[in-house]
Scaffold this motif. Structure first.
Motif, mmCIF file in Angstrom:
data_model
loop_
_atom_site.group_PDB
_atom_site.id
_atom_site.type_symbol
_atom_site.label_atom_id
_atom_site.label_comp_id
_atom_site.label_asym_id
_atom_site.label_seq_id
_atom_site.Cartn_x
_atom_site.Cartn_y
_atom_site.Cartn_z
ATOM 1 N N ARG A 115 -20.332 57.194 35.802
ATOM 2 C CA ARG A 115 -20.387 58.252 34.796
ATOM 3 C C ARG A 115 -19.028 58.387 34.124
ATOM 4 N NH1 ARG A 115 -22.252 63.307 38.136
ATOM 5 N NH2 ARG A 115 -20.585 62.439 39.371
ATOM 6 N N LEU A 116 -19.045 58.693 32.849
ATOM 7 C CA LEU A 116 -17.862 58.912 32.015
ATOM 8 C C LEU A 116 -16.982 57.676 31.853
ATOM 9 C CD1 LEU A 116 -16.716 62.496 33.045
ATOM 10 C CD2 LEU A 116 -18.367 61.810 31.316
ATOM 11 N N GLU A 117 -17.454 56.523 32.311
ATOM 12 C CA GLU A 117 -16.706 55.294 32.079
ATOM 13 C C GLU A 117 -16.757 54.936 30.597
ATOM 14 O OE1 GLU A 117 -16.675 50.703 33.682
ATOM 15 O OE2 GLU A 117 -17.632 52.246 34.898
ATOM 16 N N LEU A 118 -17.872 55.243 29.948
ATOM 17 C CA LEU A 118 -18.019 55.032 28.509
ATOM 18 C C LEU A 118 -18.893 56.136 27.944
ATOM 19 C CD1 LEU A 118 -17.773 53.370 25.882
ATOM 20 C CD2 LEU A 118 -19.722 52.025 26.664
ATOM 21 N N VAL A 119 -18.355 56.856 26.970
ATOM 22 C CA VAL A 119 -19.112 57.913 26.293
ATOM 23 C C VAL A 119 -19.168 57.564 24.813
ATOM 24 C CG1 VAL A 119 -19.136 60.355 25.652
ATOM 25 C CG2 VAL A 119 -18.522 59.688 27.972
ATOM 26 N N HIS A 120 -20.371 57.595 24.257
ATOM 27 C CA HIS A 120 -20.569 57.345 22.827
ATOM 28 C C HIS A 120 -20.510 58.680 22.102
ATOM 29 C CE1 HIS A 120 -22.047 53.253 23.552
ATOM 30 N NE2 HIS A 120 -22.631 53.772 24.605
ATOM 31 N N GLY A 121 -19.769 58.738 21.034
ATOM 32 C CA GLY A 121 -19.691 59.963 20.249
ATOM 33 C C GLY A 121 -20.045 59.689 18.811
ATOM 34 N N ASP A 122 -20.842 60.545 18.240
ATOM 35 C CA ASP A 122 -21.180 60.427 16.826
ATOM 36 C C ASP A 122 -21.567 61.792 16.309
ATOM 37 O OD1 ASP A 122 -21.588 59.316 14.348
ATOM 38 O OD2 ASP A 122 -23.524 58.441 14.834
ATOM 39 N N LEU A 123 -21.231 62.061 15.068
ATOM 40 C CA LEU A 123 -21.658 63.304 14.451
ATOM 41 C C LEU A 123 -22.993 63.069 13.777
ATOM 42 C CD1 LEU A 123 -18.597 64.957 12.726
ATOM 43 C CD2 LEU A 123 -19.740 65.589 14.821
ATOM 44 N N CYS A 124 -23.939 63.909 14.062
ATOM 45 C CA CYS A 124 -25.227 63.866 13.397
ATOM 46 C C CYS A 124 -25.318 65.099 12.514
ATOM 47 C CB CYS A 124 -26.359 63.865 14.421
ATOM 48 S SG CYS A 124 -26.270 62.491 15.550
ATOM 49 N N GLY A 125 -25.737 64.910 11.302
ATOM 50 C CA GLY A 125 -25.864 66.057 10.417
ATOM 51 C C GLY A 125 -25.357 65.717 9.036
ATOM 52 N N PRO A 126 -25.337 66.641 8.139
ATOM 53 C CA PRO A 126 -25.655 68.046 8.339
ATOM 54 C C PRO A 126 -27.164 68.256 8.497
ATOM 55 C CG PRO A 126 -25.151 67.658 6.033
ATOM 56 C CD PRO A 126 -24.920 66.361 6.757
ATOM 57 N N ILE A 127 -27.497 69.075 9.470
ATOM 58 C CA ILE A 127 -28.899 69.376 9.704
ATOM 59 C C ILE A 127 -29.292 70.575 8.859
ATOM 60 C CG2 ILE A 127 -29.032 68.392 12.011
ATOM 61 C CD1 ILE A 127 -28.657 71.226 13.146
ATOM 62 N N THR A 128 -30.525 70.562 8.441
ATOM 63 C CA THR A 128 -31.052 71.712 7.707
ATOM 64 C C THR A 128 -32.384 72.105 8.319
ATOM 65 O OG1 THR A 128 -32.068 70.221 6.112
ATOM 66 C CG2 THR A 128 -29.957 71.173 5.503
ATOM 67 N N PRO A 129 -32.643 73.336 8.482
ATOM 68 C CA PRO A 129 -31.744 74.451 8.200
ATOM 69 C C PRO A 129 -30.669 74.530 9.273
ATOM 70 C CG PRO A 129 -33.749 75.267 9.210
ATOM 71 C CD PRO A 129 -33.935 73.788 9.012
ATOM 72 N N ARG B 74 -24.008 73.002 11.852
ATOM 73 C CA ARG B 74 -24.689 71.958 11.077
ATOM 74 C C ARG B 74 -24.577 70.558 11.659
ATOM 75 N NH1 ARG B 74 -22.458 71.944 5.424
ATOM 76 N NH2 ARG B 74 -24.405 70.935 4.967
ATOM 77 N N TYR B 75 -23.722 70.332 12.686
ATOM 78 C CA TYR B 75 -23.468 69.005 13.234
ATOM 79 C C TYR B 75 -23.529 69.049 14.756
ATOM 80 C CZ TYR B 75 -21.542 68.175 8.591
ATOM 81 O OH TYR B 75 -21.382 68.069 7.244
ATOM 82 N N PHE B 76 -23.752 67.877 15.393
ATOM 83 C CA PHE B 76 -23.741 67.788 16.855
ATOM 84 C C PHE B 76 -23.365 66.380 17.300
ATOM 85 C CE2 PHE B 76 -28.028 66.972 15.434
ATOM 86 C CZ PHE B 76 -28.456 65.907 16.211
ATOM 87 N N LEU B 77 -22.979 66.208 18.592
ATOM 88 C CA LEU B 77 -22.543 64.897 19.109
ATOM 89 C C LEU B 77 -22.669 64.709 20.624
ATOM 90 C CD1 LEU B 77 -18.760 64.600 19.533
ATOM 91 C CD2 LEU B 77 -19.531 66.397 18.098
ATOM 92 N N LEU B 78 -22.393 63.446 21.168
ATOM 93 C CA LEU B 78 -22.007 62.864 22.461
ATOM 94 C C LEU B 78 -23.080 62.422 23.484
ATOM 95 C CD1 LEU B 78 -18.967 65.118 22.965
ATOM 96 C CD2 LEU B 78 -18.836 62.730 22.477
ATOM 97 N N VAL B 79 -22.967 61.162 23.999
ATOM 98 C CA VAL B 79 -23.898 60.560 24.967
ATOM 99 C C VAL B 79 -23.120 59.740 25.999
ATOM 100 C CG1 VAL B 79 -25.807 58.941 25.272
ATOM 101 C CG2 VAL B 79 -25.669 60.255 23.187
#
Length: 147
Positions: free
Chosen positions: A39-53, A60-65
């Motif tokens: 665990r935590l050896e590799l974390v993928h991060g990305d911003l998703c969004g802007p979400i509506t509503p 409006r945005y979210f991230l991390l796996v």
């Protein structure tokens, strides 16, 4: 339907532009060739969004796996510039919860992740940075076009 357009009867009469337009990308692999062990050896991060509503709080945005467990953390953000602050709080939270250290953070080349401030923080904390290939829709591997 169209007057004056020649009828193409042989495949060799197709122009290069037509064939280039018909090229398709190889399908994404169902399974990655490399998977981390801890665990935590590799974390993928990305911003998703802007979400509506937006959420009631204006997020409006979210991230991390996490690559090993495929566990997802949802960090709600109001704007993209909150990403480095969210990574700092995320790192503190998951290291406390798991007792493990975040080793590698893999992100796209978005400005929210490639800033000097974000890079400096990761270097100070001993978090290795991986950046995905430019314009790559998947983060866990480069997909090549057929020849």
């Amino acid at each position: 339907m169209v007057h004056g357009l020649p009828l193409i009867t042989h495949a060799e009469e197709l122009c290069d532009s037509y064939l280039a337009g018909k090229l398709r990308r190889l399908p994404f692999p169902k399974k990655t060739l490399y998977r981390v062990e801890d665990r935590l050896e590799l974390v993928h991060g990305d911003l998703c969004g802007p979400i509506t509503p937006t959420t009631h709080g204006g997020r409006r945005y979210f991230l991390l796996v996490d690559d090993c467990s495929r566990y997802m953390w949802l960090q709600l953000l109001t704007s993209k510039d909150e990403a480095s602050k969210a990574i700092k709080s995320f790192k503190a939270q998951v290291e406390t919860e798991t007792g493990e250290k975040l080793k590698v953070l893999r992100t796209d080349r978005g400005g929210e992740f490639t800033s000097v401030k974000s890079g400096r923080y990761c270097a100070e904390e001993g978090v290795e940075r991986h950046l995905t290939a430019p314009y790559s829709p998947k983060q866990n591997g480069v997909v090549e076009r057929p020849n």
